[in-house]
Design a protein around this motif. Structure first.
Motif, PDB file in Angstrom:
ATOM      1  N   ASP A 292       0.857  -1.169  -0.131  1.00 22.52           N
ATOM      2  CA  ASP A 292      -0.061  -0.067  -0.086  1.00 22.52           C
ATOM      3  C   ASP A 292       0.958   1.363  -0.070  1.00 22.52           C
ATOM      4  OD1 ASP A 292      -2.178  -1.583   0.292  1.00 22.52           O
ATOM      5  OD2 ASP A 292      -2.276  -1.725   2.231  1.00 22.52           O
ATOM      6  N   ARG A 293       0.619   2.378  -0.715  1.00 31.20           N
ATOM      7  CA  ARG A 293       1.275   3.428  -0.740  1.00 31.20           C
ATOM      8  C   ARG A 293       1.080   4.337   0.458  1.00 31.20           C
ATOM      9  NH1 ARG A 293       0.213   7.668  -5.592  1.00 31.20           N
ATOM     10  NH2 ARG A 293      -1.720   7.973  -4.266  1.00 31.20           N
ATOM     11  N   VAL A 294       2.047   4.600   1.221  1.00 25.20           N
ATOM     12  CA  VAL A 294       2.168   5.335   2.390  1.00 25.20           C
ATOM     13  C   VAL A 294       2.409   6.703   2.141  1.00 25.20           C
ATOM     14  CG1 VAL A 294       3.261   5.541   4.739  1.00 25.20           C
ATOM     15  CG2 VAL A 294       2.725   3.401   3.695  1.00 25.20           C
ATOM     16  N   ALA A 295       3.458   7.189   1.576  1.00 24.37           N
ATOM     17  CA  ALA A 295       3.524   8.717   1.149  1.00 24.37           C
ATOM     18  C   ALA A 295       4.716   8.609   0.133  1.00 24.37           C
ATOM     19  CB  ALA A 295       4.429   9.020   2.299  1.00 24.37           C
ATOM     20  N   GLU A 296       4.600   9.946  -0.394  1.00 26.79           N
ATOM     21  CA  GLU A 296       5.856  10.647  -1.186  1.00 26.79           C
ATOM     22  C   GLU A 296       6.414  11.504  -0.759  1.00 26.79           C
ATOM     23  OE1 GLU A 296       2.544  10.010  -3.302  1.00 26.79           O
ATOM     24  OE2 GLU A 296       3.154   7.983  -3.562  1.00 26.79           O
ATOM     25  N   LEU A 297       7.536  11.466  -0.820  1.00 26.19           N
ATOM     26  CA  LEU A 297       8.457  12.405  -0.156  1.00 26.19           C
ATOM     27  C   LEU A 297       9.483  13.061  -1.214  1.00 26.19           C
ATOM     28  CD1 LEU A 297      10.510  10.213   2.678  1.00 26.19           C
ATOM     29  CD2 LEU A 297       8.200  11.189   2.592  1.00 26.19           C
ATOM     30  N   ARG A 298       9.397  14.452  -1.102  1.00 28.58           N
ATOM     31  CA  ARG A 298      10.183  15.251  -2.134  1.00 28.58           C
ATOM     32  C   ARG A 298      11.204  16.144  -1.261  1.00 28.58           C
ATOM     33  NH1 ARG A 298       8.845  16.986  -7.436  1.00 28.58           N
ATOM     34  NH2 ARG A 298       9.867  19.098  -8.126  1.00 28.58           N
ATOM     35  N   SER A 299      12.670  15.782  -1.964  1.00 26.55           N
ATOM     36  CA  SER A 299      13.468  16.777  -1.229  1.00 26.55           C
ATOM     37  C   SER A 299      14.591  17.427  -2.270  1.00 26.55           C
ATOM     38  CB  SER A 299      14.319  15.692  -0.277  1.00 26.55           C
ATOM     39  OG  SER A 299      15.519  16.390   0.008  1.00 26.55           O
ATOM     40  N   THR A 300      14.864  18.558  -2.054  1.00 29.34           N
ATOM     41  CA  THR A 300      15.943  19.448  -2.929  1.00 29.34           C
ATOM     42  C   THR A 300      16.925  19.789  -2.333  1.00 29.34           C
ATOM     43  OG1 THR A 300      13.531  20.415  -3.961  1.00 29.34           O
ATOM     44  CG2 THR A 300      15.931  21.369  -4.421  1.00 29.34           C
ATOM     45  N   LEU A 301      18.125  19.332  -2.998  1.00 24.98           N
ATOM     46  CA  LEU A 301      19.578  19.781  -2.492  1.00 24.98           C
ATOM     47  C   LEU A 301      20.000  20.902  -3.376  1.00 24.98           C
ATOM     48  CD1 LEU A 301      21.012  16.278  -2.136  1.00 24.98           C
ATOM     49  CD2 LEU A 301      20.141  17.779  -0.282  1.00 24.98           C
ATOM     50  N   VAL A 302      20.755  21.723  -2.812  1.00 25.33           N
ATOM     51  CA  VAL A 302      21.305  22.725  -3.717  1.00 25.33           C
ATOM     52  C   VAL A 302      22.786  22.824  -3.221  1.00 25.33           C
ATOM     53  CG1 VAL A 302      20.742  24.692  -1.861  1.00 25.33           C
ATOM     54  CG2 VAL A 302      21.277  25.332  -4.324  1.00 25.33           C
ATOM     55  N   GLU A 303      23.595  23.114  -4.142  1.00 28.61           N
ATOM     56  CA  GLU A 303      25.114  23.053  -4.061  1.00 28.61           C
ATOM     57  C   GLU A 303      25.464  24.450  -4.509  1.00 28.61           C
ATOM     58  OE1 GLU A 303      28.715  20.270  -5.015  1.00 28.61           O
ATOM     59  OE2 GLU A 303      27.366  20.541  -6.549  1.00 28.61           O
ATOM     60  N   ARG A 304      26.391  25.027  -3.867  1.00 28.10           N
ATOM     61  CA  ARG A 304      27.230  26.087  -4.357  1.00 28.10           C
ATOM     62  C   ARG A 304      28.300  25.778  -5.199  1.00 28.10           C
ATOM     63  NH1 ARG A 304      28.100  31.201  -0.606  1.00 28.10           N
ATOM     64  NH2 ARG A 304      29.887  31.263  -1.988  1.00 28.10           N
ATOM     65  N   ARG A 305      28.106  26.205  -6.564  1.00 30.99           N
ATOM     66  CA  ARG A 305      29.363  25.821  -7.507  1.00 30.99           C
ATOM     67  C   ARG A 305      30.124  27.401  -7.842  1.00 30.99           C
ATOM     68  NH1 ARG A 305      26.996  20.962 -11.065  1.00 30.99           N
ATOM     69  NH2 ARG A 305      27.201  19.430  -9.341  1.00 30.99           N
ATOM     70  N   GLY A 306      31.278  27.014  -8.577  1.00 34.56           N
ATOM     71  CA  GLY A 306      31.868  28.052  -9.147  1.00 34.56           C
ATOM     72  C   GLY A 306      32.838  28.611  -8.171  1.00 34.56           C
TER      73      GLY A 306
END
Length: 147
Positions: free
Chosen positions: A133-147
């Motif tokens: 059974d579907r319990v949940a969907e998780l969404r996560s965003t990572l951000v990286e400083r580059r340059g």
């Protein structure tokens, strides 16, 4: 430059047993005062078959499924330069102590901002229980400083 070929890639997959002692510890750590999260009798009196999983605890369980170092290696991100930018949850049913939850994480999007100075990776995780059974969907965003 954002590597769009990563979109759709499976990053993590695995199963975690939900243990009631850890649920109690987490509830106390976040200051959850509702006894349904720490007292089995209170949970049953409220109509739950066991201690329910506090909402954000799924994120903690998901982190146990894979190795962050390997994930960052595949994403070509440097741990010292990343921030957890965003997190969201869509719930379909409760999870409880004694459940066995399966987590599967895929890359949903990869993009850059500010001329590549900020690199974003969005991951989506599907969570199902031992019955499928579907319990949940998780969404996560990572951000990286580059340059």
């Amino acid at each position: 430059m954002a590597d769009k070929s990563l979109i759709g890639s499976k990053m993590l997959a695995g199963t975690v047993d939900v243990e009631k002692g850890r649920l109690r510890f987490f509830a106390k750590a976040i200051g959850e005062a509702d006894p349904i999260y720490t007292d089995e009798s209170a949970a049953r009196d409220a109509g739950h078959p066991a201690l329910p999983v506090p909402p954000t605890f799924l994120f903690c369980l998901n982190s146990e499924v894979g190795e962050l170092r390997k994930t960052l290696e595949v994403l070509q991100m440097d741990l010292g330069r990343i921030l957890h930018a965003e997190q969201a949850f869509d719930y379909h049913r409760m999870a409880y102590a004694g459940d066995v939850l399966h987590f599967e994480t895929r890359v949903a999007d990869v993009y850059d901002k500010k001329g590549g100075a900020l690199h974003f990776v969005v991951q989506e995780t599907s969570v199902t229980n031992q019955k499928g059974d579907r319990v949940a969907e998780l969404r996560s965003t990572l951000v990286e400083r580059r340059g």
